[in-house]
Write a protein that holds these residues in place. Sequence first.
Motif, PDB file in Angstrom:
ATOM      1  N   ALA A  34      -2.482  56.402  13.494  1.00 28.00           N
ATOM      2  CA  ALA A  34      -3.099  56.210  14.812  1.00 28.00           C
ATOM      3  C   ALA A  34      -2.139  56.772  15.845  1.00 28.00           C
ATOM      4  N   ARG A  35      -2.679  57.483  16.815  1.00 26.26           N
ATOM      5  CA  ARG A  35      -1.851  58.089  17.847  1.00 26.26           C
ATOM      6  C   ARG A  35      -2.284  57.593  19.222  1.00 26.26           C
ATOM      7  N   ASN A  36      -1.415  57.798  20.196  1.00 29.90           N
ATOM      8  CA  ASN A  36      -1.644  57.286  21.536  1.00 29.90           C
ATOM      9  C   ASN A  36      -2.975  57.777  22.100  1.00 29.90           C
ATOM     10  N   GLY A  37      -3.790  56.830  22.596  1.00 33.31           N
ATOM     11  CA  GLY A  37      -5.100  57.169  23.137  1.00 33.31           C
ATOM     12  C   GLY A  37      -5.391  56.398  24.410  1.00 33.31           C
ATOM     13  N   VAL A  38      -6.679  56.316  24.780  1.00 31.85           N
ATOM     14  CA  VAL A  38      -7.069  55.667  26.041  1.00 31.85           C
ATOM     15  C   VAL A  38      -8.139  54.601  25.836  1.00 31.85           C
ATOM     16  N   VAL A  39      -8.398  54.212  24.584  1.00 30.64           N
ATOM     17  CA  VAL A  39      -9.414  53.191  24.308  1.00 30.64           C
ATOM     18  C   VAL A  39      -8.885  51.817  24.731  1.00 30.64           C
ATOM     19  N   LYS A  40      -9.696  51.060  25.454  1.00 33.57           N
ATOM     20  CA  LYS A  40      -9.307  49.725  25.903  1.00 33.57           C
ATOM     21  C   LYS A  40      -9.898  48.670  24.970  1.00 33.57           C
ATOM     22  N   LYS A  41      -9.049  47.806  24.459  1.00 33.79           N
ATOM     23  CA  LYS A  41      -9.470  46.723  23.580  1.00 33.79           C
ATOM     24  C   LYS A  41      -9.086  45.383  24.196  1.00 33.79           C
ATOM     25  N   HIS A  42      -9.986  44.407  24.059  1.00 36.67           N
ATOM     26  CA  HIS A  42      -9.747  43.080  24.606  1.00 36.67           C
ATOM     27  C   HIS A  42     -10.103  42.040  23.551  1.00 36.67           C
ATOM     28  N   PHE A  43      -9.457  40.879  23.646  1.00 37.63           N
ATOM     29  CA  PHE A  43      -9.633  39.846  22.638  1.00 37.63           C
ATOM     30  C   PHE A  43      -9.834  38.479  23.290  1.00 37.63           C
ATOM     31  N   THR A  44     -10.584  37.632  22.597  1.00 34.36           N
ATOM     32  CA  THR A  44     -10.574  36.205  22.888  1.00 34.36           C
ATOM     33  C   THR A  44      -9.600  35.558  21.926  1.00 34.36           C
ATOM     34  N   MET A  45      -8.642  34.799  22.464  1.00 35.47           N
ATOM     35  CA  MET A  45      -7.641  34.121  21.640  1.00 35.47           C
ATOM     36  C   MET A  45      -7.770  32.619  21.879  1.00 35.47           C
ATOM     37  N   GLU A  46      -7.694  31.863  20.804  1.00 39.47           N
ATOM     38  CA  GLU A  46      -7.903  30.420  20.906  1.00 39.47           C
ATOM     39  C   GLU A  46      -6.754  29.658  20.248  1.00 39.47           C
ATOM     40  N   ARG A  47      -6.168  28.736  21.003  1.00 40.18           N
ATOM     41  CA  ARG A  47      -5.153  27.842  20.452  1.00 40.18           C
ATOM     42  C   ARG A  47      -5.817  26.512  20.094  1.00 40.18           C
ATOM     43  N   ARG A  48      -5.573  26.048  18.888  1.00 41.63           N
ATOM     44  CA  ARG A  48      -6.065  24.739  18.451  1.00 41.63           C
ATOM     45  C   ARG A  48      -4.874  23.804  18.290  1.00 41.63           C
ATOM     46  N   ILE A  49      -4.974  22.610  18.853  1.00 42.47           N
ATOM     47  CA  ILE A  49      -3.908  21.616  18.749  1.00 42.47           C
ATOM     48  C   ILE A  49      -4.504  20.313  18.222  1.00 42.47           C
ATOM     49  N   LEU A  50      -3.874  19.771  17.188  1.00 35.30           N
ATOM     50  CA  LEU A  50      -4.277  18.470  16.658  1.00 35.30           C
ATOM     51  C   LEU A  50      -3.551  17.388  17.431  1.00 35.30           C
ATOM     52  N   THR A  51      -4.293  16.548  18.157  1.00 39.18           N
ATOM     53  CA  THR A  51      -3.689  15.498  18.980  1.00 39.18           C
ATOM     54  C   THR A  51      -3.214  14.335  18.107  1.00 39.18           C
ATOM     55  N   PRO A  52      -2.352  13.445  18.657  1.00 42.73           N
ATOM     56  CA  PRO A  52      -1.909  12.265  17.895  1.00 42.73           C
ATOM     57  C   PRO A  52      -3.065  11.379  17.442  1.00 42.73           C
ATOM     58  N   GLN A  53      -4.203  11.483  18.119  1.00 40.98           N
ATOM     59  CA  GLN A  53      -5.375  10.701  17.724  1.00 40.98           C
ATOM     60  C   GLN A  53      -6.167  11.367  16.602  1.00 40.98           C
ATOM     61  N   GLY A  54      -5.680  12.524  16.127  1.00 38.78           N
ATOM     62  CA  GLY A  54      -6.356  13.219  15.036  1.00 38.78           C
ATOM     63  C   GLY A  54      -7.558  14.031  15.479  1.00 38.78           C
ATOM     64  N   ILE A  55      -7.647  14.363  16.760  1.00 37.97           N
ATOM     65  CA  ILE A  55      -8.772  15.119  17.319  1.00 37.97           C
ATOM     66  C   ILE A  55      -8.290  16.517  17.692  1.00 37.97           C
ATOM     67  N   ASP A  56      -9.063  17.532  17.333  1.00 42.06           N
ATOM     68  CA  ASP A  56      -8.726  18.907  17.692  1.00 42.06           C
ATOM     69  C   ASP A  56      -9.077  19.179  19.145  1.00 42.06           C
ATOM     70  N   GLN A  57      -8.122  19.768  19.875  1.00 42.26           N
ATOM     71  CA  GLN A  57      -8.351  20.241  21.231  1.00 42.26           C
ATOM     72  C   GLN A  57      -8.138  21.757  21.247  1.00 42.26           C
ATOM     73  N   TYR A  58      -8.899  22.460  22.086  1.00 42.55           N
ATOM     74  CA  TYR A  58      -8.876  23.915  22.078  1.00 42.55           C
ATOM     75  C   TYR A  58      -8.598  24.472  23.466  1.00 42.55           C
ATOM     76  N   GLN A  59      -7.964  25.629  23.496  1.00 41.52           N
ATOM     77  CA  GLN A  59      -7.771  26.383  24.733  1.00 41.52           C
ATOM     78  C   GLN A  59      -8.125  27.830  24.420  1.00 41.52           C
ATOM     79  N   ALA A  60      -9.176  28.339  25.062  1.00 40.16           N
ATOM     80  CA  ALA A  60      -9.636  29.708  24.806  1.00 40.16           C
ATOM     81  C   ALA A  60      -9.185  30.626  25.932  1.00 40.16           C
ATOM     82  N   TYR A  61      -8.576  31.744  25.570  1.00 41.95           N
ATOM     83  CA  TYR A  61      -8.109  32.741  26.537  1.00 41.95           C
ATOM     84  C   TYR A  61      -8.934  34.008  26.335  1.00 41.95           C
ATOM     85  N   THR A  62      -9.645  34.438  27.356  1.00 42.71           N
ATOM     86  CA  THR A  62     -10.534  35.588  27.229  1.00 42.71           C
ATOM     87  C   THR A  62      -9.961  36.801  27.954  1.00 42.71           C
ATOM     88  N   GLY A  63     -10.468  37.987  27.558  1.00 43.48           N
ATOM     89  CA  GLY A  63     -10.026  39.227  28.184  1.00 43.48           C
ATOM     90  C   GLY A  63      -8.572  39.556  27.910  1.00 43.48           C
TER      91      GLY A  63
END
Length: 349
Positions: free
Chosen positions: A173-202
């Motif tokens: 792959a060589r240097n180009g001009v295509v723009k790529k974007h992602f949604t990234m999500e962090r999952r954290i297990l709380t002390p109560q055993g419940i999953d909490q999420y934080q989604a980062y877009t763009g």
Amino acid sequence: MSDANYSDVSYIEEDTYGVTPSPATLRLLRMTGETLAHTKETVVSNEIRSDRQRSDLVLVGAMAGGALQIEFSQAEYQDFLLAALGQEAWTVINVTASSTSSLTAQTLVTTGGGYAAVPVGGFVKVAGFANPFNNGLKKVMAKSVDNNTLYLAAGSIASAETTVSITLTGKTARNGVVKKHFTMERRILTPQGIDQYQAYTGMSVNTFNLAVASKALITGEIGFMGKVGAPSDNSVSNTNGAFATGTLTFGATDPTDGDTITVGAVVYTLKTVLGSTVNGILIDATPANMAQNFRDAILGTASNYGVKHNCAKHPLVGLVNLTADATVEVQGRFRGAAANSIATTTTAA
């Protein structure tokens, strides 16, 4: 043990900037740490008041950003490498040609324009020569106009061989001009055993740094700039289930040459002599050693490539742990049904 051990980060590429695809099937990321965050930009009013208070704190902007700290492994971060280079996809090289090697000229020569698909300036993996030192990764320095001769870097060819059917493989792959974007999500297990999420877009790749040192793992950091981060009780994935896991146990009975183990789209072939078998794994009489060979195959471990296996890193599963015993514990790289639907079959004993 810190709370960081109860979190993970997964991602999916966006079709439209800042919009998570629907349905969304996220891919789990390997990492050593992360600093993803939603940041607000504010401006304080300069109005003078008799009560000595501020008139307002104005929100003027917000963005997502941060970085992933990683131990670099082949194939794991290729989406982000493409994003950093501004390319849509990798150019895959897979050429088979009847070739002659020259020690004096450090060349590979064929006929019929057989090297047309081989790019200049990149590396290719050569296989098929009788002399093992003629095989391996070689840098292509130049190419003849008729695409019949490759000029390799000095020291690439150890001996002359005539009319040998060889294969040249690789990805570039060589240097180009295509723009790529992602949604990234962090999952954290709380002390109560419940999953909490934080989604980062763009999220766009801003930096990609690697540190390569002798007798050390290749480490690095991938920096991101994004649109926004938002907390939620639910994952953006259409399947909020866990990443599926499974265990393969090697017993005392030796597998037979030619037995297969299928995981997703990858068919592994067990061999008493590894040779050049694609996705081959060397059979070992000791179950623990056989399991280690299979773990190396799943990871695509470079140090044992061509020795214990001929495999690239598996695109759908990773390892839960690296315990040196007769079991191989794998984990799907996608949430819920996407991981549970990975086909697995075996003809191995």
